[in-house]
Design a protein around this motif. Structure first.
Motif, short mmCIF file in Angstrom:
data_model
loop_
_atom_site.label_atom_id
_atom_site.label_comp_id
_atom_site.label_asym_id
_atom_site.label_seq_id
_atom_site.Cartn_x
_atom_site.Cartn_y
_atom_site.Cartn_z
N GLU A 115 0.83 -1.20 0.00
CA GLU A 115 0.00 0.00 0.00
C GLU A 115 0.86 1.25 0.00
N ARG A 118 2.48 1.69 -3.48
CA ARG A 118 1.49 2.15 -4.47
C ARG A 118 1.15 3.62 -4.25
N ALA A 119 0.99 4.01 -2.98
CA ALA A 119 0.68 5.42 -2.68
C ALA A 119 1.84 6.32 -3.10
N LEU A 121 4.10 5.68 -5.40
CA LEU A 121 4.16 5.66 -6.86
C LEU A 121 3.08 6.59 -7.43
N GLU A 122 1.89 6.52 -6.88
CA GLU A 122 0.80 7.39 -7.34
C GLU A 122 1.15 8.86 -7.13
N GLU A 123 1.74 9.16 -5.99
CA GLU A 123 2.14 10.54 -5.69
C GLU A 123 3.21 11.01 -6.68
N THR A 124 4.16 10.14 -6.97
CA THR A 124 5.22 10.47 -7.93
C THR A 124 4.63 10.73 -9.31
N LEU A 125 3.69 9.90 -9.75
CA LEU A 125 3.07 10.07 -11.06
C LEU A 125 2.27 11.37 -11.13
N LYS A 126 1.59 11.73 -10.05
CA LYS A 126 0.83 12.99 -10.02
C LYS A 126 1.77 14.18 -10.17
N SER A 129 2.93 14.47 -13.75
CA SER A 129 1.91 14.94 -14.69
C SER A 129 1.63 16.43 -14.52
#
Length: 131
Positions: A115, A118-119, A121-126, A129
């Motif tokens: 978890e 994933r969190a 990674l999601e933060e890095t992708l945001k 972008s």
């Protein structure tokens, strides 16, 4: 006269290799009679081999199997052997229950780590972008 078995008879009947039977013999767990080069196994040897195989399946060491085989005494109804076996089964069950708890704890830790990854990674992708 009690039944006797050749090494190939036992191997075929118990679905193991002759090499495995010779190994258990080398370990002192079986003591077949010898007729020249031929090994002749008794009914007691067959029972011991079954006990070894069962013990192996439930995680007993060879030393534990040796102990149980040494307690075999059909004249006394095998009472000591059976009581010892019950004790060893209880110990093994307790070990397995502890291992199950350890595995459940490890699964929770894996879930937490996953978890967090994933969190992150999601933060890095945001962030990527946005830039």
């Amino acid at each position: 006269m009690s039944p006797s078995y050749s090494i190939s008879d036992l191997a075929r009947e118990l679905d193991i290799t002759t090499r495995a039977i010779r190994f258990y013999e080398e370990q002192g767990l079986l003591s077949p009679e010898r007729r020249g080069q031929e090994r002749i196994y008794s009914g007691k040897d067959k029972v011991a081999l079954k006990l070894i195989l069962r013990g192996k399946r439930i995680g007993f060491s060879l030393a534990e199997c040796r102990e149980l085989i040494g307690l075999y005494d059909p004249t006394a109804g095998n009472q000591k052997q059976l009581n010892t076996m019950l004790g060893k089964l209880a110990e093994r069950r307790a070990q397995l229950e502890q291992q199950m708890l350890d595995i459940q704890q490890m699964q929770l830790e894996l879930d937490t780590a996953e978890e967090r990854c994933r969190a992150a990674l999601e933060e890095t992708l945001k962030k990527q972008s946005i830039n």
